[in-house]
Design a protein around this motif. Structure first.
Motif, mmCIF file in Angstrom:
data_model
loop_
_atom_site.group_PDB
_atom_site.id
_atom_site.type_symbol
_atom_site.label_atom_id
_atom_site.label_comp_id
_atom_site.label_asym_id
_atom_site.label_seq_id
_atom_site.Cartn_x
_atom_site.Cartn_y
_atom_site.Cartn_z
ATOM 1 N N HIS A 1 0.875 -1.162 0.000
ATOM 2 C CA HIS A 1 0.000 0.000 0.000
ATOM 3 C C HIS A 1 0.919 1.221 0.000
ATOM 4 O O HIS A 1 1.982 1.183 0.615
ATOM 5 C CB HIS A 1 -0.861 0.062 1.268
ATOM 6 C CG HIS A 1 -1.840 -1.050 1.399
ATOM 7 N ND1 HIS A 1 -2.203 -1.589 2.619
ATOM 8 C CD2 HIS A 1 -2.556 -1.733 0.471
ATOM 9 C CE1 HIS A 1 -3.101 -2.548 2.434
ATOM 10 N NE2 HIS A 1 -3.324 -2.647 1.143
ATOM 11 N N LEU A 2 0.528 2.275 -0.653
ATOM 12 C CA LEU A 2 1.350 3.480 -0.622
ATOM 13 C C LEU A 2 0.530 4.731 -0.842
ATOM 14 O O LEU A 2 -0.591 4.683 -1.360
ATOM 15 C CB LEU A 2 2.434 3.431 -1.704
ATOM 16 C CG LEU A 2 1.992 3.835 -3.118
ATOM 17 C CD1 LEU A 2 3.156 4.421 -3.895
ATOM 18 C CD2 LEU A 2 1.430 2.634 -3.853
ATOM 19 N N LEU A 3 1.104 5.826 -0.409
ATOM 20 C CA LEU A 3 0.591 7.149 -0.774
ATOM 21 C C LEU A 3 1.803 8.043 -0.992
ATOM 22 O O LEU A 3 2.836 7.900 -0.335
ATOM 23 C CB LEU A 3 -0.331 7.723 0.305
ATOM 24 C CG LEU A 3 0.253 8.092 1.671
ATOM 25 C CD1 LEU A 3 0.866 9.496 1.689
ATOM 26 C CD2 LEU A 3 -0.829 8.008 2.746
ATOM 27 N N ILE A 4 1.684 8.923 -1.963
ATOM 28 C CA ILE A 4 2.704 9.941 -2.208
ATOM 29 C C ILE A 4 2.247 11.179 -1.458
ATOM 30 O O ILE A 4 1.217 11.778 -1.781
ATOM 31 C CB ILE A 4 2.872 10.248 -3.710
ATOM 32 C CG1 ILE A 4 3.227 8.973 -4.491
ATOM 33 C CG2 ILE A 4 3.933 11.323 -3.918
ATOM 34 C CD1 ILE A 4 4.535 8.350 -4.107
ATOM 35 N N GLY A 5 2.991 11.557 -0.436
ATOM 36 C CA GLY A 5 2.552 12.648 0.430
ATOM 37 C C GLY A 5 2.864 14.019 -0.117
ATOM 38 O O GLY A 5 2.085 14.958 0.047
ATOM 39 N N ALA A 6 4.020 14.162 -0.767
ATOM 40 C CA ALA A 6 4.428 15.465 -1.266
ATOM 41 C C ALA A 6 3.759 15.735 -2.608
ATOM 42 O O ALA A 6 3.983 15.010 -3.581
ATOM 43 C CB ALA A 6 5.949 15.513 -1.411
ATOM 44 N N VAL A 7 2.927 16.778 -2.647
ATOM 45 C CA VAL A 7 2.153 17.079 -3.850
ATOM 46 C C VAL A 7 3.068 17.269 -5.061
ATOM 47 O O VAL A 7 2.740 16.852 -6.177
ATOM 48 C CB VAL A 7 1.282 18.335 -3.627
ATOM 49 C CG1 VAL A 7 0.567 18.717 -4.923
ATOM 50 C CG2 VAL A 7 0.281 18.089 -2.511
ATOM 51 N N GLY A 8 4.241 17.861 -4.859
ATOM 52 C CA GLY A 8 5.155 18.113 -5.960
ATOM 53 C C GLY A 8 5.696 16.849 -6.603
ATOM 54 O O GLY A 8 6.244 16.911 -7.708
ATOM 55 N N ASN A 9 5.540 15.712 -5.929
ATOM 56 C CA ASN A 9 6.024 14.449 -6.486
ATOM 57 C C ASN A 9 4.926 13.655 -7.185
ATOM 58 O O ASN A 9 5.172 12.518 -7.609
ATOM 59 C CB ASN A 9 6.636 13.585 -5.370
ATOM 60 C CG ASN A 9 7.966 14.107 -4.904
ATOM 61 O OD1 ASN A 9 8.792 14.525 -5.711
ATOM 62 N ND2 ASN A 9 8.185 14.112 -3.599
ATOM 63 N N ARG A 10 3.755 14.226 -7.299
ATOM 64 C CA ARG A 10 2.661 13.536 -7.973
ATOM 65 C C ARG A 10 2.584 13.951 -9.439
ATOM 66 O O ARG A 10 2.907 15.070 -9.793
ATOM 67 C CB ARG A 10 1.321 13.839 -7.284
ATOM 68 C CG ARG A 10 1.259 13.392 -5.841
ATOM 69 C CD ARG A 10 -0.064 13.773 -5.206
ATOM 70 N NE ARG A 10 -0.008 13.659 -3.755
ATOM 71 C CZ ARG A 10 -0.877 14.218 -2.936
ATOM 72 N NH1 ARG A 10 -1.887 14.940 -3.437
ATOM 73 N NH2 ARG A 10 -0.759 14.080 -1.623
ATOM 74 N N GLY A 11 2.124 13.021 -10.267
ATOM 75 C CA GLY A 11 1.898 13.343 -11.669
ATOM 76 C C GLY A 11 3.167 13.493 -12.483
ATOM 77 O O GLY A 11 3.130 14.000 -13.606
ATOM 78 N N ARG A 12 4.303 13.040 -11.940
ATOM 79 C CA ARG A 12 5.569 13.167 -12.668
ATOM 80 C C ARG A 12 6.240 11.813 -12.894
ATOM 81 O O ARG A 12 7.399 11.749 -13.271
ATOM 82 C CB ARG A 12 6.539 14.070 -11.892
ATOM 83 C CG ARG A 12 6.026 15.470 -11.654
ATOM 84 C CD ARG A 12 7.130 16.421 -11.195
ATOM 85 N NE ARG A 12 7.700 16.034 -9.905
ATOM 86 C CZ ARG A 12 8.978 15.738 -9.716
ATOM 87 N NH1 ARG A 12 9.816 15.720 -10.734
ATOM 88 N NH2 ARG A 12 9.421 15.440 -8.503
ATOM 89 N N GLY A 13 5.484 10.747 -12.641
ATOM 90 C CA GLY A 13 6.050 9.421 -12.819
ATOM 91 C C GLY A 13 6.835 8.913 -11.626
ATOM 92 O O GLY A 13 7.392 7.806 -11.670
ATOM 93 N N ILE A 14 6.876 9.706 -10.534
ATOM 94 C CA ILE A 14 7.633 9.291 -9.346
ATOM 95 C C ILE A 14 7.010 8.043 -8.726
ATOM 96 O O ILE A 14 7.712 7.137 -8.279
ATOM 97 C CB ILE A 14 7.688 10.431 -8.307
ATOM 98 C CG1 ILE A 14 8.417 11.646 -8.874
ATOM 99 C CG2 ILE A 14 8.348 9.950 -7.009
ATOM 100 C CD1 ILE A 14 9.887 11.447 -9.066
ATOM 101 N N GLY A 15 5.674 7.997 -8.712
ATOM 102 C CA GLY A 15 4.994 6.846 -8.121
ATOM 103 C C GLY A 15 5.395 5.547 -8.797
ATOM 104 O O GLY A 15 5.718 4.556 -8.138
#
Length: 238
Positions: A157-171
């Motif tokens: 299970h995961l969540l990306i907490g930092a908004v700046g890391n979303r939508g850039r393929g980091i996940g």
């Protein structure tokens, strides 16, 4: 993102979409039945190292986004950060842990007081905490009632907490890194599984980009999920 629980409701049979190699029936040993609550009482002290291990001690990995490592959660140190992430509307919609810190504290307490079947971790990228992970034994979780589990399946299970890391393929990048860490450190694990909410299109897409395959829809007590699987045998091809 929550674990499936044992409330009423049977899932659709995902084996229809996965081929004959995924229809292996899970043999419910006395140990497994005990852990799932259908057999004799489990031993008072489970050997956590034989379940998930200690992801916080695994070596860091170098990714195109920087050095990434898992760090074991410490409630006193990490509660405020994780609670803030849980109150982000994009996260709260699927984790359902928004509210005062006490809500997240109760969830972490349950994770940390468990028998080692699920281990909560912070994801730290270039020394900056930016994600929350739960690495768990899917075959010893109530989720195993809802899909054709195999011994030593590990779930994430995961969540990306930092908004700046979303939508850039980091996940996707980190999902691949973490699943590789699991496979490298848990030699008996043949595959990594996940069950993101089917409505969470960005999450499903991230798993697909990370080398997971979609194996069908599963009805869990709290959501309709996409069953995602990454196989050890195909890790270098996908």
């Amino acid at each position: 993102m929550h674990h499936a629980d044992a409330r009423t409701g049977t899932g659709a049979d995902p084996s229809d979409a996965t081929g004959t190699e995924d229809t292996l029936e899970l043999r419910l040993t006395e140990e497994l039945l005990a852990l799932l609550g259908d057999g004799p009482a489990a031993p008072a002290a489970a050997d956590a190292s034989a379940l998930v291990g200690s992801p916080g001690t695994w070596s860091p990995v170098t990714t195109s986004a920087g050095e990434f490592r898992l760090v074991a959660v410490e409630a006193e140190r990490d509660l405020a950060t994780i609670s803030r992430w849980m109150n982000d509307p994009a996260v709260a919609a699927f984790w359902e842990l928004a509210g005062p810190e006490a809500v997240t504290a109760a969830h972490l307490r349950q994770q940390l007081a468990g028998d080692g079947r699920s281990v909560p971790c912070l994801g730290v990228l270039d020394r900056s905490p930016m994600s929350y992970w739960e690495i768990y034994r899917a075959d010893l979780d109530p989720l195993a009632r809802h899909y054709p589990a195999r011994p030593h399946d590990v779930g994430v299970h995961l969540l990306i907490g930092a908004v700046g890391n979303r939508g850039r393929g980091i996940g996707s990048l980190l999902l691949r890194a973490v699943s590789d860490l699991v496979l490298d450190n848990r030699p008996l694990c043949g595959r990594i599984v996940a069950e993101p909410d089917l409505r969470n299109t960005p999450s499903v897409s991230a798993f697909l980009s990370a080398g997971f395959r979609f194996c069908g829809e599963v009805d869990l007590p709290d959501k309709r999920a996409a069953l995602m699987v990454r196989d050890r045998a195909h890790r270098d091809q996908l």
